[in-house]
Design an enzyme around this catalytic site. Structure first.
Site, PDB file in Angstrom:
ATOM      1  N   ASP A  40      65.315  58.960  41.466  1.00 59.00           N
ATOM      2  CA  ASP A  40      65.470  60.034  42.453  1.00 59.00           C
ATOM      3  C   ASP A  40      66.436  59.597  43.540  1.00 59.00           C
ATOM      4  O   ASP A  40      66.473  58.427  43.920  1.00 59.00           O
ATOM      5  CB  ASP A  40      64.106  60.362  43.076  1.00 59.00           C
ATOM      6  N   ASN A  65      68.778  64.690  48.957  1.00 61.35           N
ATOM      7  CA  ASN A  65      69.721  63.977  48.083  1.00 61.35           C
ATOM      8  C   ASN A  65      70.957  63.505  48.843  1.00 61.35           C
ATOM      9  O   ASN A  65      72.093  63.797  48.466  1.00 61.35           O
ATOM     10  CB  ASN A  65      70.149  64.882  46.910  1.00 61.35           C
ATOM     11  N   ALA A  94      61.388  62.048  52.112  1.00 60.86           N
ATOM     12  CA  ALA A  94      60.534  63.226  51.992  1.00 60.86           C
ATOM     13  C   ALA A  94      60.236  63.516  50.528  1.00 60.86           C
ATOM     14  O   ALA A  94      61.153  63.632  49.710  1.00 60.86           O
ATOM     15  CB  ALA A  94      61.214  64.431  52.649  1.00 60.86           C
ATOM     16  N   ASN A  95      58.966  63.624  50.211  1.00 55.97           N
ATOM     17  CA  ASN A  95      58.528  63.962  48.858  1.00 55.97           C
ATOM     18  C   ASN A  95      57.626  65.184  48.902  1.00 55.97           C
ATOM     19  O   ASN A  95      57.152  65.593  49.969  1.00 55.97           O
ATOM     20  CB  ASN A  95      57.777  62.785  48.215  1.00 55.97           C
ATOM     21  N   SER A 228      35.623  83.262  90.684  1.00 53.99           N
ATOM     22  CA  SER A 228      34.879  83.841  89.567  1.00 53.99           C
ATOM     23  C   SER A 228      35.032  85.361  89.531  1.00 53.99           C
ATOM     24  O   SER A 228      36.129  85.871  89.375  1.00 53.99           O
ATOM     25  CB  SER A 228      33.419  83.401  89.640  1.00 53.99           C
ATOM     26  N   ASP A 549      34.226  77.158  86.220  1.00 55.48           N
ATOM     27  CA  ASP A 549      33.964  78.121  87.282  1.00 55.48           C
ATOM     28  C   ASP A 549      33.587  77.402  88.583  1.00 55.48           C
ATOM     29  O   ASP A 549      32.680  76.581  88.609  1.00 55.48           O
ATOM     30  CB  ASP A 549      32.801  79.003  86.807  1.00 55.48           C
TER      31      ASP A 549
END
Length: 749
Positions: A40, A65, A94-95, A228, A549
């Site tokens: 590869d 490639n 990268a695979n 609140s 709060d």
């Protein structure tokens, strides 16, 4: 003696970080080895990793490639120069299933000098050469603002607002009572405060704001601060596209319609799926997600459903010409293992800034939630929508979500939110999860191929969404615990040096009233341990902080208004907190605020709780400094409480009720009604309940307008007698060690 505003000259000490820039230029002769190359051709990319920084792992794109890739990609790392920072460079292939490591090299950042820039070659497998360009510089412009002073935008607002208020006060008070208003300097600073209390506070505050708007009092106010439930009304009002041109009256009509529906209607499968999917997007981007996020969406859908994309920053347009009071909102930062009554840092929010005055650290609102390191943003996220903040500001209700939704078996756990909260400790509120699920330092080198990764992420997303939906719509175990319901954000003070603490009032003699003696400070208002650890610092090593709060410590937002930089003369506070009965004393929250103020050496009038025994229940109480000549920086407080007294007899101030229908509509109790229509946990208000509470507070406010006007006139006189109010002479500065030495050495005019 010359008087100054010294806060801008106080140095908030912080250590500068370094910015390490790496440009991955290119590589030549990338190889997988003789045998691997036969099978590869490499698809190379580069991964950079520095373990000592939060945003530690970065990678280039990959080329298919290509044995001589040219990347020309730039990456930045924010580094602590006191750490041993080592760059790890990994060349990857990268695979489809799992990426393969082709080689690793390291580079000690300490070998570079500040200001240096150079290209460095790295050799892998004795064949492959990679070229990186590196540079190191000091981060002299952090994203946090380190200062005890108000931000420039708020200072500009105050100047513009004073001109507006001067004309409004002349109109409101008449020529005789406003003759002391010669210039903007004579204008007193008025602040309006709203407490927490769920929808009861929100609906009550809507009536208050309508009265203040109609009477002209709102035009005389510099600040509106909420906590609140009151923040929910402020958010609704200030985010409305027609405010302030359209007043609260019409906006309140919309609000009444919105809260008449059962909140469970918002939990349809389609809406729940949409909520949770949006939260998955947030989670997958690297931000923490808790139940508070969902609660914020429900509050937003109820109150601002047609403006769910509104942000806090966008509210600046409402105050850009000082046409309205500046809105201030608040929450608490708490620690996982400490009661919020013992330790809590108050966090303040305005359209201009978010920050903590205790540490002199502030940021633009759109940075709240982003990843910081040593005061610099290392990963910027989109600004959180306003509804997320509404969920944080009122997060006590997400903590007690089972009570809000009326989940089976939960109604017997206490009749008021306050009773429930007494049983909550911070360890119940906050998960002890100090880890970062998005922490790159724990990830393996390399990642799956994008196609394979997307399949995995899709499965993971589906599983997460399923769990959240089931937790939300069923009586699951999540409803039987308060664990993990607090809001959680990245710690914007990560990596800072907090060796120096900054008192909220760093200037001695700023408050010259009689100080509390030790016995008074030791006396408990609500809990023996209250405020015991408020001087402790935040944990700057924690990657995330929990925000809850503010009502969990005390239910009035006085800490925002008591900052001496704001120099508030008159505080009009409205307390919608629950009480055991309508006839119960109404000062618990105010007494807690007083104690907190005294412990922080902030001016506060003496609150005499025995006034209730002498005068009985009233619509409002006035607390003034005992000796204005000595306590020149102490504000006057007009404290309104939730009480149905004169409203039963009068439909408007001075206008008696005549018909039986008019009398019947006003004949109701707030806390003694066994059906509890005004319960803190009631999130549905039929029109009659809304009108009763809204009209009650509208009446109570209008019925005491003369009290407010009289206090305004007195505040103008205080300003006239003390033109240097809230200014400080250098001879009285206790904290001279905080001052810029160059400033101290300058000759004074």
């Amino acid at each position: 003696m010359s008087f100054i505003d010294p806060y801008q000259h106080i140095i908030v000490e912080h250590q500068y970080s370094h910015k390490f820039t790496v440009v991955v230029l290119c590589a030549t002769k990338v190889t997988k080895g003789a045998f691997g190359d036969m099978l590869d051709t490499p698809d190379p990319y580069v991964e950079l990793f520095i373990s000592t920084t939060p945003d530690s792992r970065k990678r280039t794109r990959h080329f298919n490639n290509d044995i001589n890739p040219v990347w020309n990609e730039t990456f930045e790392f924010i580094l602590d120069p006191n750490q041993e920072n080592v760059l790890e460079i990994t060349l990857m292939d990268a695979n489809y299933v799992m990426d393969e490591t082709l080689g690793t090299a390291t580079f000690p950042v300490s070998s570079m000098k500040v200001g240096e820039k150079k290209e460095v070659p790295f050799i892998f497998n004795q064949v492959t050469e990679m070229i990186l360009e590196m540079s190191l510089e000091v981060c002299s412009c952090p994203d946090l603002r380190f200062s005890m002073a108000l931000c420039d935008q708020e200072k500009t607002f105050r100047q513009q607002r004073k001109e507006h208020i001067r004309e409004s006060m002349k109109k409101l008070l008449g020529p005789k009572n406003s003759e002391g208003l010669h210039s903007a300097r004579d204008v007193p600073v008025v602040a309006i405060l709203g407490s927490g209390g769920g929808f009861r506070a929100m609906v009550g505050f809507s009536g208050v704001m309508k009265a203040l708007y109609e009477s002209g009092i709102l035009d005389c106010a510099t600040y509106v601060a909420g906590l609140s439930g009151s923040t929910w009304y402020m958010s609704t009002l200030y985010s409305h596209p027609d405010f302030p041109e359209k007043g609260p009256e019409e906006i309140n009509e919309e609000l009444m319609k919105n809260v008449s529906h059962n909140p469970l209607l918002l939990l349809t499968p389609q809406k729940v799926k949409r909520y949770v999917e949006s939260l998955w997007k947030k989670k997958s981007s690297g931000q923490p997600v808790t139940f508070t996020d969902i609660f914020g969406m429900l509050i937003g859908e109820t109150l601002i459903h047609n403006r769910m994309n509104t942000t806090l920053s966008s509210l600046k347009e409402k105050v850009n010409t000082a046409q309205c009071p500046l809105p201030l909102f608040t929450c608490l930062h708490v620690k996982p293992d400490v009661s919020e009554l013992m330790f809590a840092d108050w966090v303040e929010f305005s359209p201009y800034e978010i920050g903590m005055a205790k540490y002199g650290t502030f940021m633009a609102p759109d940075l709240f939630g982003s990843k910081f390191f040593m005061g610099t943003v290392v990963k910027k996220y989109e600004e959180n929508p306003l509804h997320f903040l509404m969920g944080v500001w009122g997060s006590a209700f997400s903590i007690l979500f089972n009570r809000v939704l009326g989940v089976s078996g939960s109604q017997s756990r206490g009749s008021t939110m306050e009773e429930e909260l007494e049983n909550i400790t911070t360890k119940h509120i906050v998960s002890n999860d100090s880890s970062d699920s998005d922490d790159e330092s724990h990830e393996p080198k390399g990642t799956e191929n994008e196609d394979a990764g997307s399949d995995y992420q899709s499965d993971n997303q589906a599983s997460w969404i399923h769990r959240m939906i089931m937790a939300l719509v069923s009586d699951s175990a999540l409803f039987n615990t308060r664990e993990g319901r607090a809001g959680k954000v990245h710690n914007f003070m990560l990596g800072l040096n907090l060796n120096t603490s900054y008192p909220l009032s760093p200037l001695s003699d700023f408050a010259t009233q009689d100080s509390f003696d030790d016995d008074e400070l030791d006396a408990a208002v609500a809990d023996p341990d209250e405020f015991e650890r408020i001087y402790e610092p935040l944990d700057v090593k924690s990657k995330k902080i929990h925000v809850v709060d503010s009502g969990l410590t005390f239910n009035l937002p006085y800490p925002l208004i008591l900052r001496p930089q704001r120099g508030v003369d008159l505080i009009i506070s409205f307390d919608f907190s629950a009480r055991p009965s309508d006839s119960s004393p109404p000062f618990k929250e105010l007494l807690l605020a007083e104690k907190w103020a005294k412990m922080n050496k902030l001016p506060f009038p003496k609150i005499d709780p025995y006034v209730f025994d002498r005068e009985g229940l009233k619509e409002c109480y006035v607390f003034k400094p005992k000796n204005p000549d000595m306590e020149k920086d102490c504000p006057t407080i007009i404290h309104f409480v939730l009480a149905n007294i004169n409203f039963r007899k009068y439909k408007a101030p001075g206008v008696p009720r005549e018909t039986e229908e008019e009398k019947e509509i006003a004949d109701f109790d707030i806390f003694d009604d066994p059906e509890s229509p005004f319960s803190t946990f009631n999130f549905q208000y039929p029109n009659q309940a809304f009108k009763r509470l809204h009209d009650l507070m509208h009446f109570n406010t209008l019925n005491n307008i003369d009290v407010i006007k009289e206090a305004m006139v007195e505040s103008i006189e205080y300003r006239r007698q003390n033109p240097s109010r809230c200014s400080v002479s250098l001879s009285n500065v206790e904290a001279r060690r905080f001052f810029n030495k160059e400033f101290l050495s300058k000759p004074k005019a």
